[in-house]
Motif scaffolding. Structure first.
Motif, PDB file in Angstrom:
ATOM      1  N   CYS A  30     -13.277  28.045  69.455  1.00  0.00           N
ATOM      2  CA  CYS A  30     -13.510  29.254  70.245  1.00  0.00           C
ATOM      3  C   CYS A  30     -14.138  30.381  69.437  1.00  0.00           C
ATOM      4  O   CYS A  30     -14.446  31.440  69.995  1.00  0.00           O
ATOM      5  CB  CYS A  30     -12.186  29.752  70.834  1.00  0.00           C
ATOM      6  SG  CYS A  30     -11.485  28.653  72.084  1.00  0.00           S
ATOM      7  N   ASP A 243     -10.110  27.551  77.975  1.00  0.00           N
ATOM      8  CA  ASP A 243     -10.121  27.004  76.613  1.00  0.00           C
ATOM      9  C   ASP A 243      -9.856  28.083  75.570  1.00  0.00           C
ATOM     10  O   ASP A 243      -9.245  27.808  74.534  1.00  0.00           O
ATOM     11  CB  ASP A 243     -11.478  26.348  76.318  1.00  0.00           C
ATOM     12  CG  ASP A 243     -11.794  25.190  77.242  1.00  0.00           C
ATOM     13  OD1 ASP A 243     -10.845  24.640  77.831  1.00  0.00           O
ATOM     14  OD2 ASP A 243     -12.988  24.851  77.383  1.00  0.00           O
ATOM     15  N   CYS A 244     -10.324  29.301  75.860  1.00  0.00           N
ATOM     16  CA  CYS A 244     -10.277  30.398  74.891  1.00  0.00           C
ATOM     17  C   CYS A 244      -9.685  31.636  75.561  1.00  0.00           C
ATOM     18  O   CYS A 244     -10.418  32.587  75.884  1.00  0.00           O
ATOM     19  CB  CYS A 244     -11.683  30.697  74.359  1.00  0.00           C
ATOM     20  SG  CYS A 244     -12.580  29.237  73.748  1.00  0.00           S
TER      21      CYS A 244
END
Length: 315
Positions: A30, A243-244
């Motif tokens: 990330c 995801d981040c």
């Protein structure tokens, strides 16, 4: 008694540690953040702010300049992460199918109160040219030309669609494509000579302070309702915020104002500032913006973000 006190003290200390939230490092996947910048000064400015803050937070931001269509493809394919310049409703036809299919994600509106439609100088409007329907009766004065920006952008496509549809009698007019800088150079030359010109205008932009402009009414079927009123949104590749989450929190909290963007764009266009240097100076002069943007946001190493960014900016 001493052992018991020691034990209780240890328990209390451990409890205090347990009650303290643990900040986690951002995953390596990330840390690199790829942003698109489409060559428009307003998007240069906002992308410069985002890059400055991400860099101070320990991320690795990369900005690539590319066209609007290539930007959407890059987000779809996962080659790009973030685009801060989704102008709506003018880009609706380019993005709606992608949003519905989930190949890209809209995060938030980052600017409200914008405008985007055709404009004429104030001295032209003073003669009664205030609506798109007024143009064709004066085709010779305008030389039958409408000035746009770079090929492939949404504004040019809307102008060309009006011509193709013969809307407002514009079927025999010509779209002149160049770039933001090229169009504004043409407009400024016409302004200085008090010649008639019609071109693609938008706000925020310093053009609105350098020239007295009238935004033409009547273009709701093409440029959207509210006399060319527009909202700018943040767009990401699908799954980025899941995801981040730390990056997602930052993007959801990042918003701008027309006044702010006018100042940033003025610094870039009038004083040859880079987008990054303009961002640094603006943030140093307006540190109160940082707290809402960075509320709960950490650095890439898991430290509190606000004090780190303030230190990086010399505040």
């Amino acid at each position: 008694m001493t052992p018991i006190k020691t034990t209780l003290t240890g328990v209390i200390a451990l409890g205090a540690l347990a009650a303290t939230p643990t900040l986690a490092e951002v995953p390596e996947s990330c840390r690199a953040v790829h942003l698109s910048e489409i060559g428009w000064t307003d998007i240069q400015a906002t992308t410069g702010v985002a890059r400055t803050l991400l860099d101070a937070l320990g991320y690795e931001p990369k900005v690539s300049q590319m066209s609007v269509p290539v930007t959407f493809i890059g987000l779809e394919q996962g080659d790009l992460d973030v685009f801060l310049g989704l102008w709506m409703p003018s880009m609706a036809t380019m993005v709606e199918e992608r949003l519905e299919s989930g190949t890209v994600e809209e995060i938030r509106a980052n600017l409200e109160g914008a405008k985007y439609t055709l404009v004429v100088p104030g001295y032209v409007a003073d003669t009664g040219i205030t609506d798109l329907a007024d143009l064709d009766a004066h085709k010779d004065r305008f030389d039958g030309k409408i000035y746009g920006i770079e090929p492939g952008n949404d504004g040019n496509q809307l102008i060309q669609q009006m011509i193709d549809d013969d809307a407002f009698g514009l079927g025999d007019w010509q779209l002149v494509e160049s770039s933001e800088a090229g169009m504004l150079l043409q407009a400024r030359g016409a302004w200085d000579a008090e010649e008639w010109i019609v071109f693609l205008g938008w706000s925020p932009h310093p053009m609105n302070t350098k020239m007295e402009l009238t935004y033409l009414t009547g273009g709701g079927d093409y440029f959207g309702p509210n006399q060319g009123g527009a909202t700018v949104h943040t767009l990401t590749r699908t799954g980025l915020t899941e995801d981040c989450p730390n990056l997602g929190r930052f993007l959801r909290q990042l918003r701008f104002s027309v006044e702010m963007e006018n100042i940033l764009m003025g610094a870039i266009l009038d004083h040859d500032e880079t987008a990054d240097s303009a961002a640094v100076k603006y943030l140093q002069a307006n540190p109160g913006l940082l707290e809402p943007w960075l509320d709960g946001v950490t650095t890439a190493d898991g430290e509190p973000g606000l004090p780190t960014v303030r230190a990086a900016l010399g505040l």
